[in-house]
Design a protein around this motif. Structure first.
Motif, PDB file in Angstrom:
ATOM      1  N   ASP A 184      -3.927   7.355  -8.663  1.00  0.00           N
ATOM      2  CA  ASP A 184      -3.420   6.065  -9.040  1.00  0.00           C
ATOM      3  C   ASP A 184      -1.761   5.759  -8.535  1.00  0.00           C
ATOM      4  O   ASP A 184      -1.385   4.795  -8.769  1.00  0.00           O
ATOM      5  CB  ASP A 184      -3.312   6.099 -10.791  1.00  0.00           C
ATOM      6  N   MET A 185      -1.235   6.966  -8.498  1.00  0.00           N
ATOM      7  CA  MET A 185       0.124   6.729  -8.076  1.00  0.00           C
ATOM      8  C   MET A 185       0.306   6.674  -6.537  1.00  0.00           C
ATOM      9  O   MET A 185       1.212   5.944  -6.123  1.00  0.00           O
ATOM     10  CB  MET A 185       0.967   8.210  -8.122  1.00  0.00           C
ATOM     11  N   GLU A 240      -3.271   6.518   6.532  1.00  0.00           N
ATOM     12  CA  GLU A 240      -3.097   7.558   5.629  1.00  0.00           C
ATOM     13  C   GLU A 240      -1.387   7.889   5.443  1.00  0.00           C
ATOM     14  O   GLU A 240      -0.896   7.592   4.383  1.00  0.00           O
ATOM     15  CB  GLU A 240      -3.675   8.847   5.905  1.00  0.00           C
ATOM     16  N   VAL A 241      -1.041   7.981   6.610  1.00  0.00           N
ATOM     17  CA  VAL A 241       0.465   8.204   6.509  1.00  0.00           C
ATOM     18  C   VAL A 241       1.216   7.187   5.829  1.00  0.00           C
ATOM     19  O   VAL A 241       2.162   7.235   5.168  1.00  0.00           O
ATOM     20  CB  VAL A 241       0.942   8.598   8.045  1.00  0.00           C
ATOM     21  N   ARG A 242       0.880   5.982   6.363  1.00  0.00           N
ATOM     22  CA  ARG A 242       1.604   4.550   5.667  1.00  0.00           C
ATOM     23  C   ARG A 242       1.447   4.613   4.096  1.00  0.00           C
ATOM     24  O   ARG A 242       2.467   4.288   3.507  1.00  0.00           O
ATOM     25  CB  ARG A 242       0.656   3.393   6.352  1.00  0.00           C
ATOM     26  N   ALA A 243       0.594   5.205   3.604  1.00  0.00           N
ATOM     27  CA  ALA A 243       0.419   5.181   2.133  1.00  0.00           C
ATOM     28  C   ALA A 243       1.045   6.251   1.506  1.00  0.00           C
ATOM     29  O   ALA A 243       1.502   6.020   0.427  1.00  0.00           O
ATOM     30  CB  ALA A 243      -1.155   5.136   1.798  1.00  0.00           C
ATOM     31  N   ASN A 254       0.864  -1.236  -0.159  1.00  0.00           N
ATOM     32  CA  ASN A 254       0.031   0.100   0.001  1.00  0.00           C
ATOM     33  C   ASN A 254       0.780   1.259   0.053  1.00  0.00           C
ATOM     34  O   ASN A 254       0.447   2.193  -0.358  1.00  0.00           O
ATOM     35  CB  ASN A 254      -0.888   0.007   1.078  1.00  0.00           C
ATOM     36  N   ASN A 255       2.208   1.199   0.159  1.00  0.00           N
ATOM     37  CA  ASN A 255       2.826   2.381   0.288  1.00  0.00           C
ATOM     38  C   ASN A 255       3.083   3.016  -1.207  1.00  0.00           C
ATOM     39  O   ASN A 255       3.606   2.232  -1.769  1.00  0.00           O
ATOM     40  CB  ASN A 255       3.832   2.339   1.223  1.00  0.00           C
ATOM     41  N   PHE A 256       3.047   4.331  -1.400  1.00  0.00           N
ATOM     42  CA  PHE A 256       3.397   4.590  -2.685  1.00  0.00           C
ATOM     43  C   PHE A 256       4.605   4.275  -3.495  1.00  0.00           C
ATOM     44  O   PHE A 256       4.750   4.312  -4.617  1.00  0.00           O
ATOM     45  CB  PHE A 256       2.922   6.032  -3.062  1.00  0.00           C
TER      46      PHE A 256
END
Length: 522
Positions: free
Chosen positions: A139-140, A388-391, A120-122
Motif C-alpha cells: 500500500d505504501m 519498477e525503479v520509477r515507483a 506513481n512514485n512512493f
C-alpha cells in the motif's frame, strides 16, 4: 495572480497535439492524472513560478523578490522557464505564450512524464489528501488501480492564502509577515518518513507500572486509618505522581517533526498556530519533489525524448528540437550536476543493463572486461525495470543502487575541490567511491541536518532541548544560532541545541537576549 487561474485555454491545434501525445504516452505504459494545460504570457509565467507554480499563495514579501529575480534573469537571457506542472488531480501545467510548436510539444511530452511520476512514485503518497493507514508494505509503494488519490492542492493553497489574509486583516500585515519569516526558517524541521507512516497501527506498549506506593507510618490494622488518614495518603500519592511526571522526558522519545511538536505544545496564539500549520502542510507538499529531483526530471526527459523522436516530431522540426533538448540536458559546464542529464542517462543505463542481463550474481562475478563489454543475454527486461525503479526509489536509493563504475567512466564524472596552490577549483578525483559518496551525502535529507527534539522541559525549566545527529559535518553555526532565535520566538522560552563542533560535544543556547556556547555534559 488568482484572476489568471483556469482561464487561458489551449487553442484547437494544441488541444489536438495534447490528445495525440497523451494517447502515445499511455501506449508506452504511462499512467497519469487528467491534465489541464494553460498558456501564460512571460510576466504571468514568472508570477506563477515565483509562487512555486501555484496561481495563489499566502501574502509574503519573498514572492515579489522571487518574481523580480526570475524576470531579470529571463530578460537578460540567463534562464528560461519552459514548463511548470503542479502535482494535483487533475494536474495543471503551463505553456509559455509565444513558444514554437516544437517547444509546446516537447513540454507536453515532458509533463506526461512528470505527471506519471507524481501519481506513481512512493514518495508522493504523502501528498494524498485521502491518505489512510497502510495495511501492507504494498500500500505504501504501489499505485492502487481501484482508488485514485485525492490531491486538490490548488484549492488547498488558495484556502491557506485566505486564512493568512484573514489573520493579516485582524492582526496587521507586519506581525503576521514577521511570524511567517520565523516559520519559514524552521520549515525543514519535519519528518517525511514519519508522515508516510501516519495512522499505522501502534506497537503495543508495555503494561503500566504498578501504582505508586505511598510510605506509611507503622500501625496496627485497627489504628491504621487514624495514623495514616486517607486524605494524607491521597495527598502524598498525588505529590509523588507529580514528581514522577516532571522526571519523565517530554516527549518520551526523540521527535524529528519539530513543527508538529511546536504546534501541539508551544504557547502560541490561535492565529500563530494556524500560520504554523499552513507552513508545515506546504513544507510536506514540496518535500517529495526535493527527494526525487534527479529521478523526476530524468523520467520526464526520458519520455519526452522517446515521444518526440518516435512520434511527435516532423522532419523540419528536428534541428529545433535537438537544440532545445541539448540545452535541457547540457552538463552545466562540468562543475555542477544537471538532474535532467544524470537522471535520464541513469534510466537509459538501467534499461540497457536489464535488456542485456547485466545484473545478478553471474554478472557481478565476471572478472573479464572483454566478456563484460560484449555481455548480452537478450532478456528484454529493461522497460519493466525502469517502471519498477520509477515507483520504488528516491534520489538517494536511485544513486546508491544504480550508479556504477562503468557509468562514471562513460560520463566522465569527477569530484572537484578548491586548490589553494592554484587559487581555483580543480578536479579532485575520478575515483568511483568518492563520486558516489559525495552525491549521496549531498542528496541525503537534501543536504540538510537531522535535528530531533529531545526535551520540552529541559532541566525542569520549561526550556526546549534539541539534538543534532552529527554525521561527520559540523553545522553552520550562524544558521544554527538563527534557528535557535526562531525557536525562542515560537516556544517563548530558551532553546538549546546539542551538536559537535570541531570534534567536541557542544551545546548552543539562546535565552532571548544572548547566544551562549558551552561543552555538552557527558
Amino acid at each position: 495572480m488568482s484572476d489568471y487561474g483556469m482561464r487561458h485555454e489551449l487553442p484547437a491545434y494544441l488541444r489536438e497535439w495534447q490528445e495525440k501525445i497523451e494517447n502515445r504516452a499511455r501506449k508506452y505504459g504511462l499512467d497519469f492524472f487528467p491534465q489541464v494545460f494553460e498558456i501564460l504570457s512571460f510576466d504571468e509565467m514568472n508570477e506563477v513560478a515565483a509562487y512555486g507554480g501555484f496561481p495563489t499563495r499566502y501574502p509574503h514579501w519573498r514572492w515579489g523578490m522571487e518574481y523580480e529575480r526570475l524576470k531579470k534573469t529571463g530578460e537578460y537571457g540567463l534562464s528560461r522557464i519552459y514548463e511548470m506542472v503542479i502535482n494535483n488531480n487533475p494536474s495543471v501545467a503551463y505553456l509559455l505564450e509565444g513558444n514554437s510548436l516544437v517547444d509546446q510539444k516537447l513540454v507536453m511530452a515532458h509533463v506526461c512524464g512528470h505527471n506519471d511520476f507524481f501519481k506513481n512514485n512512493f514518495t508522493f503518497k504523502i501528498t494524498d489528501q485521502d491518505r489512510r493507514a497502510p495495511e501492507s508494505a504494498e500500500d505504501m509503494v504501489v499505485s492502487r488501480k481501484d482508488r485514485v488519490p485525492t490531491r486538490k492542492w490548488i484549492d488547498t493553497f488558495a484556502n491557506h492564502a485566505a486564512r493568512v489574509r484573514r489573520h493579516m486583516e485582524r492582526h496587521g500585515v507586519s506581525p503576521v509577515e514577521e511570524f511567517i519569516d520565523v516559520c519559514l526558517a524552521l520549515d525543514n524541521l519535519i519528518d517525511p518518513p514519519g508522515r508516510m507512516l501516519e495512522g499505522r497501527p501502534k506497537v503495543e506498549e508495555p503494561e503500566e507500572p504498578d501504582a505508586i506506593e505511598v510510605p506509611k507510618l507503622k500501625a496496627k490494622s485497627y489504628m491504621d486509618s487514624f495514623i495514616n488518614p486517607q486524605e494524607y495518603v491521597d495527598a502524598q500519592r498525588k505529590k509523588l505522581e507529580e514528581e514522577a511526571a516532571k522526571a519523565r522526558r517530554f516527549p518520551e522519545s526523540p521527535q524529528r517533526d519539530v513543527l508538529k511538536f511546536l504546534i501541539a505544545h508551544a504557547p502560541l496564539e490561535r492565529w500563530e498556530r494556524d500560520v504554523l500549520e499552513v507552513i508545515r502542510e506546504e513544507a510536506y507538499y514540496f518535500w517529495p519533489q526535493a527527494q526525487t529531483k534527479i529521478m523526476n526530471e530524468g523520467w520526464a526527459s526520458y519520455w519526452h525524448s522517446r515521444i518526440m523522436t518516435e512520434f511527435a516530431l516532423d522532419g523540419n522540426e528536428l534541428i529545433d528540437y535537438a537544440d532545445r533538448n541539448a540545452s535541457v540536458l547540457s552538463s552545466g559546464g562540468g562543475k555542477s550536476i544537471n538532474p535532467y542529464k544524470l537522471g535520464v542517462e541513469l534510466y537509459r543505463s538501467i534499461e540497457e543493463r536489464w535488456d542485456k542481463g547485466q545484473f545478478g550474481k553471474e554478472w557481478e562475478d565476471c572478472d573479464s572486461m572483454e566478456e563484460r563489454r560484449h555481455w548480452d543475454r537478450r532478456l528484454g527486461l529493461g522497460r519493466k525495470k525502469v517502471f519498477e525503479v520509477r515507483a520504488l526509489h528516491n534520489d538517494v536509493t536511485f544513486i546508491d543502487e544504480f550508479l556504477t563504475p562503468e557509468f562514471c567512466i562513460e560520463h566522465k564524472m569527477f569530484t572537484y575541490a578548491w586548490s589553494n596552490r592554484n587559487d581555483r577549483f580543480e578536479i579532485d578525483t575520478r575515483e568511483f567511491r568518492a563520486i558516489k559518496d559525495k552525491l549521496l551525502f549531498k542528496l541525503t535529507n537534501f543536504g540538510q541536518p537531522f535535528i530531533y527534539i529531545e526535551d520540552g522541559n529541559y532541566e525542569n525549566r520549561g526550556e526546549l532541548f534539541l539534538r543534532h545527529d552529527h554525521q561527520g559535518v559540523d553545522l553552520d553555526l550562524e544558521k544554527a544560532r538563527e534557528t535557535l532565535r526562531c525557536l525562542f520566538r515560537v516556544w517563548k522560552r530558551p532553546a538549546a541545541l546539542a551538536t559537535t563542533v570541531d570534534g567536541r560535544a557542544t551545546t548552543l543556547r539562546y535565552d532571548g537576549k544572548e547566544h551562549t556556547t558551552r561543552p555538552s555534559p557527558k
